[in-house]
Design an enzyme around this catalytic site. Structure first.
Site, PDB file in Angstrom:
ATOM      1  CB  SER A  15      63.859  30.412  55.072  1.00 58.90           C
ATOM      2  OG  SER A  15      62.867  29.981  55.964  1.00 58.90           O
ATOM      3  CG  ASN A  16      59.389  26.870  55.067  1.00 54.42           C
ATOM      4  OD1 ASN A  16      59.647  25.705  55.351  1.00 54.42           O
ATOM      5  ND2 ASN A  16      59.101  27.791  55.972  1.00 54.42           N
ATOM      6  NE  ARG A  67      39.756  37.244  53.323  1.00 56.50           N
ATOM      7  CZ  ARG A  67      40.872  37.675  53.897  1.00 56.50           C
ATOM      8  NH1 ARG A  67      42.040  37.299  53.436  1.00 56.50           N
ATOM      9  NH2 ARG A  67      40.840  38.457  54.949  1.00 56.50           N
ATOM     10  NE  ARG A  93      45.548  38.986  51.422  1.00 56.77           N
ATOM     11  CZ  ARG A  93      44.869  39.944  52.048  1.00 56.77           C
ATOM     12  NH1 ARG A  93      45.415  40.629  53.021  1.00 56.77           N
ATOM     13  NH2 ARG A  93      43.614  40.204  51.706  1.00 56.77           N
ATOM     14  CG  LEU A  94      42.800  34.339  56.669  1.00 55.97           C
ATOM     15  CD1 LEU A  94      41.627  34.894  57.483  1.00 55.97           C
ATOM     16  CD2 LEU A  94      43.235  32.975  57.190  1.00 55.97           C
ATOM     17  CG  LEU A  95      44.175  30.414  50.702  1.00 57.95           C
ATOM     18  CD1 LEU A  95      44.495  29.120  49.952  1.00 57.95           C
ATOM     19  CD2 LEU A  95      44.877  31.590  50.045  1.00 57.95           C
ATOM     20  CG  HIS A 111      50.602  26.676  61.911  1.00 59.66           C
ATOM     21  ND1 HIS A 111      50.219  27.994  61.792  1.00 59.66           N
ATOM     22  CD2 HIS A 111      50.510  26.366  63.223  1.00 59.66           C
ATOM     23  CE1 HIS A 111      49.904  28.455  62.982  1.00 59.66           C
ATOM     24  NE2 HIS A 111      50.074  27.497  63.880  1.00 59.66           N
ATOM     25  CG  ASP A 143      40.013  22.896  56.461  1.00 61.21           C
ATOM     26  OD1 ASP A 143      40.503  23.989  56.836  1.00 61.21           O
ATOM     27  OD2 ASP A 143      39.662  22.004  57.252  1.00 61.21           O
ATOM     28  CD  GLU A 176      58.514  26.481  59.782  1.00 60.73           C
ATOM     29  OE1 GLU A 176      58.312  27.009  58.672  1.00 60.73           O
ATOM     30  OE2 GLU A 176      58.394  27.118  60.849  1.00 60.73           O
TER      31      GLU A 176
HETATM   32  C1  GRF Z   1      57.334  29.975  58.682  1.00 61.72           C
HETATM   33  O1  GRF Z   1      57.561  29.980  60.063  1.00 61.72           O
HETATM   34  C2  GRF Z   1      56.074  29.213  58.371  1.00 61.72           C
HETATM   35  O2  GRF Z   1      55.844  28.138  59.236  1.00 61.72           O
HETATM   36  C3  GRF Z   1      55.025  30.267  58.550  1.00 61.72           C
HETATM   37  O3  GRF Z   1      55.607  31.433  58.029  1.00 61.72           O
HETATM   38  C4  GRF Z   1      57.016  31.354  58.131  1.00 61.72           C
HETATM   39  C5  GRF Z   1      57.572  31.543  56.755  1.00 61.72           C
HETATM   40  O4  GRF Z   1      58.975  31.624  56.763  1.00 61.72           O
HETATM   41  N1  GRF Z   1      53.800  29.889  57.900  1.00 61.72           N
HETATM   42  P1  GRF Z   1      59.785  31.687  55.396  1.00 61.72           P
HETATM   43  O5  GRF Z   1      59.248  32.896  54.620  1.00 61.72           O
HETATM   44  O6  GRF Z   1      59.558  30.403  54.666  1.00 61.72           O
HETATM   45  O7  GRF Z   1      61.208  31.878  55.805  1.00 61.72           O
END
Ligand code: GRF
Length: 218
Positions: A15-16, A67, A93-95, A111, A143, A176
């Site tokens: 969704s972001n 990784r 995934r952690l980078l 976040h 970071d 977000e």
């Molecule tokens: C969001 O809550 C974001 O803050 C977190 O993971 C979720 C991703 O949502 N890091 P979407 O896949 O963008 O809908």
């Protein structure tokens, strides 16, 4: 102004990503999404990218012995796409340093808490369980730590008496979708300067200086 080239990395519904696509399509972002990449071939984000005509790539992390090897493959794909800025949007995934050093100060993450409170996973539930009266979301540079990088922009949302994890997550998600495109635009306008832990914003808009109080005083 020439558009910057961005890649969005996502493991889930996207969704972001969608909000960034829409801002870009509306001409409100000096950024072009040149690649959407995922570690999951069935991520909703890849489908959304496909519908918007954006190039996609899926690299299954389980095929790599560590990784760093996975990150090298991702970095190669991003370099090939000549990416200026990497946008993590629900990328689970952690980078490793291999990735971070390939794009110094050019990786952002979002976040769903008001960092530095509640880093890590399941943070909407943790904010509720803690009894916090406010939570929110944070866009920060990445970071080497877990959700520790310099903060670019945050939005605050109140936590209501009758909230559950779902209702709070939805309220945070709405914000977000507003702040991530804004952070990208500030980067595209070359207005972000990292100074130690702090991100200085050049020509900042006047900040909101109203205090938020929850529950309200009257
Ligand atoms: C969001 O809550 C974001 O803050 C977190 O993971 C979720 C991703 O949502 N890091 P979407 O896949 O963008 O809908």
């Amino acid at each position: 102004m020439p558009k910057i080239r961005i890649a969005v990395l996502a493991s889930g519904r996207g969704s972001n990503l969608q909000s960034i696509i829409e801002e870009s399509q509306a001409g409100r972002l000096d950024a072009e999404i040149v690649l959407v990449a995922s570690n999951k071939a069935d991520a909703g984000a890849l489908e959304r990218a496909g519908e918007a005509g954006i190039a996609t790539c899926a690299i299954d992390h389980r095929q790599f012995k560590n990784r760093e090897d996975f990150d090298r493959e991702m970095v190669a794909a991003l370099r090939e796409a000549r990416v200026d800025l990497v946008i993590l949007a629900g990328f689970m995934r952690l980078l490793s340093n291999v990735f971070i050093e390939a794009f110094p100060h050019r990786i952002m993450n979002i976040h769903p808490s008001l960092l530095p409170a509640f880093p890590g996973l399941d943070v909407q539930r943790k904010a509720l369980e803690y009894g916090a009266r406010f939570s929110g979301c944070t866009v920060h540079f990445v970071d080497g730590g877990l959700d520790t990088g310099p903060i670019i922009i945050q939005a605050v949302v109140p936590i209501h008496e009758d909230d559950n994890e779902e209702s709070l997550s939805a309220r945070i998600l709405e914000q977000e979708h507003r702040i991530y495109p804004r952070a990208i635009q500030l980067f595209a306008e070359d207005r972000l300067r990292i100074e130690g832990r702090r991100v200085r914003i050049l020509n900042p808009d006047r900040p909101e200086d109203r205090a938020l109080i929850n529950p309200p005083l009257s």
